[in-house]
Design a protein around this motif. Structure first.
Motif, short mmCIF file in Angstrom:
data_model
loop_
_atom_site.label_atom_id
_atom_site.label_comp_id
_atom_site.label_asym_id
_atom_site.label_seq_id
_atom_site.Cartn_x
_atom_site.Cartn_y
_atom_site.Cartn_z
N LYS A 39 0.84 -1.20 0.00
CA LYS A 39 0.00 0.00 0.00
C LYS A 39 0.88 1.25 0.00
CE LYS A 39 -3.78 2.24 2.43
NZ LYS A 39 -4.70 2.21 3.56
N HIS A 40 1.95 1.23 0.75
CA HIS A 40 2.88 2.37 0.82
C HIS A 40 3.59 2.59 -0.51
CE1 HIS A 40 5.97 5.07 2.38
NE2 HIS A 40 6.87 4.28 1.81
N TYR A 41 4.14 1.52 -1.08
CA TYR A 41 5.00 1.67 -2.26
C TYR A 41 4.24 2.04 -3.53
CZ TYR A 41 9.06 0.31 0.39
OH TYR A 41 10.07 0.28 1.31
N VAL A 42 2.94 1.82 -3.59
CA VAL A 42 2.18 2.26 -4.76
C VAL A 42 2.32 3.77 -4.95
CG1 VAL A 42 -0.18 2.61 -5.62
CG2 VAL A 42 0.53 0.37 -4.84
N ASP A 43 2.39 4.50 -3.85
CA ASP A 43 2.50 5.97 -3.90
C ASP A 43 3.92 6.48 -3.66
OD1 ASP A 43 -0.27 6.22 -4.33
OD2 ASP A 43 -0.65 6.12 -2.18
N HIS A 44 4.90 5.60 -3.56
CA HIS A 44 6.28 5.99 -3.29
C HIS A 44 7.22 5.24 -4.24
CE1 HIS A 44 4.20 7.07 0.44
NE2 HIS A 44 5.12 8.01 0.55
N PRO A 45 7.35 5.74 -5.48
CA PRO A 45 8.20 5.06 -6.46
C PRO A 45 9.69 5.22 -6.16
CG PRO A 45 7.40 7.12 -7.35
CD PRO A 45 6.72 6.95 -6.02
N ASP A 46 10.49 4.36 -6.75
CA ASP A 46 11.95 4.47 -6.68
C ASP A 46 12.39 5.37 -7.83
OD1 ASP A 46 11.52 2.46 -4.78
OD2 ASP A 46 13.36 1.41 -5.33
N CYS A 103 11.68 8.65 -11.98
CA CYS A 103 11.24 7.45 -11.25
C CYS A 103 11.09 6.29 -12.23
CB CYS A 103 9.93 7.73 -10.51
SG CYS A 103 10.13 9.02 -9.25
N TYR A 104 11.44 5.12 -11.77
CA TYR A 104 11.46 3.95 -12.65
C TYR A 104 10.59 2.79 -12.14
CZ TYR A 104 15.16 2.73 -9.33
OH TYR A 104 15.89 2.49 -8.19
N GLY A 105 9.53 3.10 -11.43
CA GLY A 105 8.61 2.07 -11.00
C GLY A 105 8.44 2.06 -9.49
N HIS A 106 7.58 1.16 -9.04
CA HIS A 106 7.36 1.04 -7.59
C HIS A 106 7.53 -0.40 -7.16
CE1 HIS A 106 3.31 -0.79 -7.72
NE2 HIS A 106 3.17 -0.09 -8.82
N ARG A 107 7.89 -0.56 -5.91
CA ARG A 107 8.15 -1.89 -5.34
C ARG A 107 6.85 -2.66 -5.11
NH1 ARG A 107 13.00 -0.90 -0.94
NH2 ARG A 107 14.18 0.50 -2.28
N VAL A 108 6.96 -3.96 -5.31
CA VAL A 108 5.89 -4.88 -4.94
C VAL A 108 6.54 -5.94 -4.04
CG1 VAL A 108 4.18 -6.56 -5.74
CG2 VAL A 108 4.64 -4.49 -7.10
N ALA A 109 6.27 -5.84 -2.75
CA ALA A 109 6.84 -6.79 -1.80
C ALA A 109 6.19 -8.16 -2.02
CB ALA A 109 6.62 -6.31 -0.38
N LEU A 168 7.65 -0.77 10.10
CA LEU A 168 6.19 -0.72 10.00
C LEU A 168 5.62 -0.41 11.38
CD1 LEU A 168 5.52 -3.84 7.77
CD2 LEU A 168 5.22 -1.47 7.11
N ALA A 169 4.60 0.43 11.41
CA ALA A 169 3.92 0.77 12.65
C ALA A 169 2.53 0.13 12.66
CB ALA A 169 3.80 2.29 12.79
N GLN A 170 2.14 -0.40 13.79
CA GLN A 170 0.84 -1.05 13.95
C GLN A 170 -0.22 0.01 14.23
OE1 GLN A 170 0.43 -3.49 17.45
NE2 GLN A 170 -0.73 -5.02 16.32
N THR A 171 -1.27 0.02 13.41
CA THR A 171 -2.39 0.95 13.60
C THR A 171 -3.68 0.13 13.64
OG1 THR A 171 -2.90 1.32 11.26
CG2 THR A 171 -1.13 2.67 12.22
N PRO A 172 -4.78 0.73 14.04
CA PRO A 172 -6.04 -0.02 14.06
C PRO A 172 -6.49 -0.50 12.67
CG PRO A 172 -6.24 1.96 15.39
CD PRO A 172 -4.91 2.04 14.68
N VAL A 173 -6.02 0.15 11.60
CA VAL A 173 -6.42 -0.25 10.25
C VAL A 173 -5.36 -1.09 9.56
CG1 VAL A 173 -7.99 1.68 9.94
CG2 VAL A 173 -5.59 1.93 9.26
N GLY A 174 -4.32 -1.49 10.25
CA GLY A 174 -3.28 -2.33 9.67
C GLY A 174 -1.90 -1.75 9.88
N TRP A 175 -0.90 -2.45 9.36
CA TRP A 175 0.49 -2.04 9.47
C TRP A 175 0.79 -1.02 8.39
CZ3 TRP A 175 3.69 -3.43 13.42
CH2 TRP A 175 3.19 -4.42 14.27
N GLN A 176 1.52 0.06 8.76
CA GLN A 176 1.83 1.14 7.82
C GLN A 176 3.28 1.57 7.96
OE1 GLN A 176 -0.93 4.30 8.67
NE2 GLN A 176 -2.70 3.14 7.93
N VAL A 177 3.86 2.01 6.83
CA VAL A 177 5.20 2.61 6.86
C VAL A 177 5.03 4.04 7.34
CG1 VAL A 177 7.20 3.28 5.49
CG2 VAL A 177 5.99 1.15 4.96
N PRO A 178 5.66 4.40 8.47
CA PRO A 178 5.54 5.79 8.94
C PRO A 178 6.22 6.75 7.98
CG PRO A 178 6.51 4.37 10.64
CD PRO A 178 6.46 3.59 9.36
N ASP A 179 5.56 7.86 7.67
CA ASP A 179 6.17 8.86 6.77
C ASP A 179 6.90 9.91 7.55
OD1 ASP A 179 5.51 7.85 4.26
OD2 ASP A 179 3.50 8.68 4.37
#
Length: 179
Positions: A39-46, A103-109, A168-179
């Motif tokens: 979810k994070h990497y869709v909006d954060h390309p390399d 930018c040359y794409g985004h990561r897919v873990a 990754l930080a644990q939130t009520p809606v799931g794990w997120q990469v803190p910005d």
């Protein structure tokens, strides 16, 4: 209610609670970590040139060689200032789509290799995950032999065998990469 009925109900709740918690988006599972990363990497390309502004000037031979590959890919134009021994690069019409960061794409873990036990940091439970990933939406110019040779770090990343580390930080809606 009979004491035996209360005891059976309490026992059933105790036995089912771990299974209910396992399906929570905030449970520390590989599946939940992958969802948070992706979810994070869709909006954060390399990107190749994260902090570059154009027109860009350089006299460094290594940078010049790298930028010249982007000229060959028709993303940049080049002029040479002989008196001060620098090359000046400007963005072409084609390159405007990717500039200024290229930018040359985004990561897919794809897999979680390991993670630390969640512990409180910055007010949230956090974990550090190590993962394998591939790149999605890689443009044609980034796959050219000249660009891959000039930017070996990018070549390794888009090879399909890249690994990364993220918090990754644990939130009520799931794990997120803190910005």
């Amino acid at each position: 209610m009979k004491p035996s009925t209360i005891l059976k109900s309490a026992l059933a709740c105790t036995l089912l609670l771990p299974f209910i918690g396992c399906h929570s988006k905030s449970a520390p599972t590989s599946e939940n970590f992958l969802q948070g990363l992706n979810k994070h990497y869709v909006d954060h390309p390399d990107c190749l040139l994260a902090n570059t502004r154009f027109p860009y000037e350089t006299g460094d031979p290594k940078e010049t060689a790298q930028m010249d590959t982007l000229v060959k890919s028709q993303l940049l134009d080049k002029t040479v200032e002989m008196s001060i021994r620098v090359s000046r690069y400007t963005v072409t019409t084609v390159g405007a789509r990717y500039a200024p960061s290229f930018c040359y794409g985004h990561r897919v873990a794809n897999t979680i290799d390991s993670f630390t036990p969640p512990a409180v940091a910055n007010g949230f439970n956090e974990t550090r995950v190590t993962y394998h990933y591939t790149m999605a939406d890689v443009p044609v110019w980034a796959k050219s032999a000249n660009v891959l040779k000039a930017f070996p770090a990018m070549a390794e990343i888009i090879s399909g065998h890249a690994t990364g580390v993220a918090t990754l930080a644990q939130t009520p809606v799931g794990w997120q990469v803190p910005d």
